[in-house]
Design a protein around this motif. Structure first.
Motif, PDB file in Angstrom:
ATOM      1  N   LYS A 160       0.970  -0.925   0.144  1.00  0.00           N
ATOM      2  CA  LYS A 160       0.212  -0.001  -0.294  1.00  0.00           C
ATOM      3  C   LYS A 160       0.556   1.852   0.393  1.00  0.00           C
ATOM      4  N   ALA A 161       2.249   1.499   1.187  1.00  0.00           N
ATOM      5  CA  ALA A 161       2.739   2.035   1.195  1.00  0.00           C
ATOM      6  C   ALA A 161       3.798   2.613  -0.313  1.00  0.00           C
ATOM      7  N   ALA A 162       4.343   1.419  -1.262  1.00  0.00           N
ATOM      8  CA  ALA A 162       4.340   1.667  -2.257  1.00  0.00           C
ATOM      9  C   ALA A 162       3.617   2.623  -3.656  1.00  0.00           C
ATOM     10  N   MET A 163       2.119   1.713  -3.601  1.00  0.00           N
ATOM     11  CA  MET A 163       1.391   1.987  -4.604  1.00  0.00           C
ATOM     12  C   MET A 163       1.000   3.543  -3.979  1.00  0.00           C
ATOM     13  N   LYS A 164       0.940   4.040  -2.607  1.00  0.00           N
ATOM     14  CA  LYS A 164       0.479   5.238  -2.856  1.00  0.00           C
ATOM     15  C   LYS A 164       2.153   6.216  -3.225  1.00  0.00           C
ATOM     16  N   LYS A 165       3.146   5.599  -2.753  1.00  0.00           N
ATOM     17  CA  LYS A 165       4.277   7.089  -3.456  1.00  0.00           C
ATOM     18  C   LYS A 165       4.200   6.897  -4.754  1.00  0.00           C
ATOM     19  N   LYS A 166       4.238   5.520  -5.740  1.00  0.00           N
ATOM     20  CA  LYS A 166       3.558   5.776  -7.047  1.00  0.00           C
ATOM     21  C   LYS A 166       2.957   6.490  -7.336  1.00  0.00           C
ATOM     22  N   LYS A 167       1.672   6.955  -7.218  1.00  0.00           N
ATOM     23  CA  LYS A 167       0.555   7.783  -7.165  1.00  0.00           C
ATOM     24  C   LYS A 167       1.298   9.089  -7.562  1.00  0.00           C
ATOM     25  N   THR A 168       1.407   9.663  -5.729  1.00  0.00           N
ATOM     26  CA  THR A 168       2.244  10.780  -5.234  1.00  0.00           C
ATOM     27  C   THR A 168       2.951  10.886  -6.784  1.00  0.00           C
ATOM     28  N   ALA A 169       4.574   9.701  -7.751  1.00  0.00           N
ATOM     29  CA  ALA A 169       5.001  10.700  -8.438  1.00  0.00           C
ATOM     30  C   ALA A 169       4.127  10.996  -9.632  1.00  0.00           C
ATOM     31  N   ALA A 170       3.329  10.110  -9.488  1.00  0.00           N
ATOM     32  CA  ALA A 170       3.049  10.465 -10.944  1.00  0.00           C
ATOM     33  C   ALA A 170       1.768  12.511 -10.915  1.00  0.00           C
ATOM     34  N   ALA A 171       1.551  12.096  -9.820  1.00  0.00           N
ATOM     35  CA  ALA A 171       1.025  13.043  -9.326  1.00  0.00           C
ATOM     36  C   ALA A 171       1.644  14.816 -10.266  1.00  0.00           C
ATOM     37  N   ASP A 172       3.151  14.486  -9.327  1.00  0.00           N
ATOM     38  CA  ASP A 172       4.364  15.274  -9.568  1.00  0.00           C
ATOM     39  C   ASP A 172       4.652  15.311 -10.720  1.00  0.00           C
ATOM     40  N   ALA A 173       4.753  14.560 -12.034  1.00  0.00           N
ATOM     41  CA  ALA A 173       5.350  13.949 -13.301  1.00  0.00           C
ATOM     42  C   ALA A 173       5.165  15.733 -14.232  1.00  0.00           C
ATOM     43  N   PRO A 174       5.720  16.045 -15.186  1.00  0.00           N
ATOM     44  CA  PRO A 174       5.678  16.594 -16.007  1.00  0.00           C
ATOM     45  C   PRO A 174       4.088  16.199 -16.623  1.00  0.00           C
ATOM     46  N   GLU A 175       4.028  17.962 -17.806  1.00  0.00           N
ATOM     47  CA  GLU A 175       2.480  17.404 -18.554  1.00  0.00           C
ATOM     48  C   GLU A 175       2.998  16.099 -19.147  1.00  0.00           C
ATOM     49  N   ASP A 176       3.925  16.339 -20.387  1.00  0.00           N
ATOM     50  CA  ASP A 176       3.876  15.093 -21.041  1.00  0.00           C
ATOM     51  C   ASP A 176       4.267  13.907 -20.685  1.00  0.00           C
ATOM     52  N   GLY A 177       3.706  13.695 -19.793  1.00  0.00           N
ATOM     53  CA  GLY A 177       4.337  12.467 -18.838  1.00  0.00           C
ATOM     54  C   GLY A 177       5.647  11.832 -19.166  1.00  0.00           C
ATOM     55  N   ARG A 178       6.585  12.361 -19.016  1.00  0.00           N
ATOM     56  CA  ARG A 178       7.945  11.696 -18.692  1.00  0.00           C
ATOM     57  C   ARG A 178       8.755  12.318 -17.972  1.00  0.00           C
ATOM     58  N   ASP A 179       8.956  11.633 -16.955  1.00  0.00           N
ATOM     59  CA  ASP A 179       9.616  11.234 -15.884  1.00  0.00           C
ATOM     60  C   ASP A 179      11.125  11.597 -15.937  1.00  0.00           C
ATOM     61  N   ASP A 180      11.343  12.644 -14.962  1.00  0.00           N
ATOM     62  CA  ASP A 180      12.938  12.904 -14.596  1.00  0.00           C
ATOM     63  C   ASP A 180      13.903  12.007 -14.338  1.00  0.00           C
ATOM     64  N   ASP A 181      13.681  11.447 -13.869  1.00  0.00           N
ATOM     65  CA  ASP A 181      14.586  10.033 -13.291  1.00  0.00           C
ATOM     66  C   ASP A 181      14.047   9.126 -14.009  1.00  0.00           C
ATOM     67  N   LEU A 182      15.249   8.370 -15.348  1.00  0.00           N
ATOM     68  CA  LEU A 182      14.534   7.705 -16.229  1.00  0.00           C
ATOM     69  C   LEU A 182      15.278   6.240 -14.975  1.00  0.00           C
ATOM     70  N   SER A 183      14.629   5.153 -15.095  1.00  0.00           N
ATOM     71  CA  SER A 183      14.811   3.842 -14.677  1.00  0.00           C
ATOM     72  C   SER A 183      15.729   3.060 -15.937  1.00  0.00           C
ATOM     73  N   THR A 184      16.385   1.804 -15.303  1.00  0.00           N
ATOM     74  CA  THR A 184      17.230   1.424 -16.546  1.00  0.00           C
ATOM     75  C   THR A 184      16.087   1.058 -17.460  1.00  0.00           C
ATOM     76  N   ALA A 185      15.250   0.130 -17.400  1.00  0.00           N
ATOM     77  CA  ALA A 185      14.055  -0.286 -17.891  1.00  0.00           C
ATOM     78  C   ALA A 185      13.658   0.675 -19.213  1.00  0.00           C
TER      79      ALA A 185
END
Length: 598
Positions: A160-185
């Motif tokens: 639940k905590a991980a899902m909440k953190k993911k939702k918060t990060a998605a809300a703070d992401a830029p409008e174009d949907g691209r994340d600043d911190d890119l993962s290896t995947a």
């Protein structure tokens, strides 16, 4: 017929019957049947270690060679076929939820029919939860492993905590949907997208040149600079200049006569290429032959060398050696009456010294020797007039102390003591011209890298002759040697000196000669270079009111056809002003020729 009626039992009989039924029930429940039930293939129980090893080998082969390759039937498949022939048993139902990794996966005979007892152990078969990305680093895989070891209730809280953190990060992401911190995947996905884009490029486009290709080499700063030759650990450079010279005053005398001459000049320069120490050698030779006009063979040659030897980091030895042979200058203080040619003068200068650094203190001691020799003068009568009385040798010692205010500025003070010895102790007029030398100077050393370097100094210089009838030669001493580069391709040089010139004229001790010369070298274009020179000299005669002023100006231009051949031209003007009778003259000369270099 009489009907049978059950016999009534007494209370004790009923109690015994009930106890017997209870004993039979306990025997059925607590008997050995529960142990034998563990041998059933349809229930979980002990697995032979041979079967475990065979199954792990089969899974390894599947990962290495692929599941589509033809292979022999594994022991797990045989067990699954044998289990299918047996009577199915009820599926195992755990008491609490979450006791099994996946509740929706088959168990019992269905799990055995899948072909492996360890299918769930294969990490490639484990599917992440919906919306979760596959671990892209060892740290994330270790984190998920720790979470799987947690109790069910704590694991749910972590999810639940991980899902909440993911939702918060998605809300703070830029409008174009691209994340600043890119993962290896995500980077791997970008590389796959780049591969698709590269496939869409024009297959007929030109191939990019390799990094080591010659086209990638840096352009030369001076493409017309001489390449030189390698001679041992030295780089040797040579220049040959040949041309025709027209002069308005071939003898540099008041009675000017024009002439056309052929002039050939060869210059050699050798520069050391050592990791430590430094050596430099320069030599030149000039041949002049008269083609039209009064005959005058005016040949000259010279050699200049310098050596720096680094004994330690703060102790250095330096030495110089200079030699020059040429006709005596027309501006000499000695005037030979009736001479048709000037005597040949040979000059040898040599120095040797040590330099020591003590913190910011700079100490040096330099010993020097200077020898002047004169040849015979030719008179208009054809006779030879000896100039041996003018031969002299100067021995001197210079002690200098400086303090480095900064790496660019070093003020210093210098003291010089010496002795001038004439080979003829007493000349034809009865004078003893040997003298003691004493000088003191203060100056400033400059070192601004390629922009400005050198030194300037001012002080007092005197030579006191042994014969008291002769005037002491003394006066201010000015010395300078500066190189300034205001911009790339432009070099400005300033040189100044104060020297003592002796004489054999009866009753006169000599003169002080001040020389100041400035030159500018400019590369106008890569194949076009220009230079200009301005010079001034002032001669002060001791014991008289006579003086000479000499002005010199020169301009030259060289156009390089290629790195080795160029066309050159030069114009020179020289004029002497004197308050003595019969010494003024003016000379103009023009030179056109060709220059070769290597």
């Amino acid at each position: 017929m009489r009907k049978a009626r059950p016999t009534a039992l007494s209370g004790m009989q009923r109690l015994a019957l009930r106890m017997s039924c209870a004993a039979v029930a306990l025997l059925v429940l607590a008997g050995p049947w529960s142990v034998h039930a563990q041998d059933s293939d349809s229930l979980r129980g002990e697995v032979p270690e041979d079967a475990i090893a065979d199954e792990l080998l089969r899974l390894q082969k599947q990962r290495d060679f692929g599941s589509g390759t033809a292979r022999a039937k594994a022991p797990g498949e045989k067990a699954a076929q044998a289990a299918a022939n047996r009577t199915p048993q009820p599926a195992y139902a755990p008491f609490s939820a979450g006791a099994t990794p996946d509740d929706d996966k088959p168990s019992g005979p269905e799990a055995a029919a899948s072909g492996s007892l360890f299918e769930s152990l294969n990490p490639d078969d484990v599917q992440p939860a919906e919306g979760a990305a596959k671990p892209s680093s060892a740290r994330e895989r270790a984190k998920q492993a720790r979470e799987r070891m947690l109790p069910p209730d704590k694991r749910r809280q972590a999810e639940k905590a991980a899902m909440k953190k993911k939702k918060t990060a998605a809300a703070d992401a830029p409008e174009d949907g691209r994340d600043d911190d890119l993962s290896t995947a995500s980077l791997r996905a970008d590389r796959e997208t780049d591969g698709e884009e590269r496939e869409k490029l024009d297959p007929g486009s030109e191939r990019e040149a390799a990094i080591e290709a010659p086209s990638r080499k840096r352009a030369e700063d001076d493409p017309y600079a001489p390449l030189g030759l390698r001679l041992g650990s030295f780089n040797l450079y040579s220049t040959l200049e040949q041309g025709l010279v027209w002069t308005s005053n071939v003898n540099s005398s008041p009675d000017a006569e024009a002439a056309l001459q052929s002039e050939t000049t060869l210059r050699l320069r050798a520069q050391s290429d050592w990791s430590e120490h430094e050596a430099r050698i320069e030599a030149y030779g000039t041949l002049r032959r008269t083609l039209d006009g009064p005959k005058l063979d005016d040949d000259s040659a010279g050699l200049s060398s310098a050596l720096r030897y680094d004994i330690t980091n703060d102790l250095r030895a330096r030495g110089t050696f200079d030699y020059e042979i040429s006709p005596e200058s027309a501006t000499s203080a000695v005037v030979i009456e009736g001479a048709v040619s000037r005597p040949i003068r040979q000059t040898i200068d040599a120095t040797a010294g040590l330099e020591k650094d003590l913190g910011k203190l700079r100490l040096s001691a330099v010993a020097g020797i200077s020898n002047d020799r004169y040849g015979d003068a030719t008179l208009d009568t054809g006779e030879k007039l000896s100039q041996r009385e003018r031969d002299s040798t100067l021995y001197n010692l210079r002690l200098r102390t400086g303090y480095e205010i900064s790496p660019a500025l070093t003020p210093f003070a210098e003291v010089e003591v010496g002795r001038r010895e004439y080979e003829t102790k007493v000349d034809a007029a009865g004078y003893r011209r040997s003298a003691d030398r004493l000088a003191a100077r203060a100056g400033l050393g400059l070192d601004l890298g390629e922009k400005l370097r050198g030194e300037v100094a001012a002080g007092w210089l005197q030579e006191k002759p042994d014969d008291r009838r002769l005037e002491v030669i003394s006066g201010p001493a000015l010395d300078a040697n500066l190189v300034w580069s205001p911009e790339r391709g432009t070099d400005v040089t300033l040189y100044g000196s104060t020297t003592v010139d002796g004489t054999t004229t009866p009753g006169e001790s000599g003169s002080l000669l001040y020389t100041l010369r400035g030159s500018v070298d400019r590369r106008i274009r890569a194949d076009l270079t220009a230079s200009a020179l301005l010079g001034l000299s002032w001669r002060d005669y001791m014991g008289s009111t006579e003086h000479d002023l000499t002005l010199t100006g020169e301009a030259s231009l060289t156009w390089w056809l290629n790195r080795y051949v160029g066309l050159t031209g030069r114009y020179r003007h020289e004029q002497l002003f004197s308050n003595a009778d019969g010494r003024d003259y003016k000379t103009d000369s023009v030179m056109l020729g060709m220059k070769l270099q290597r």
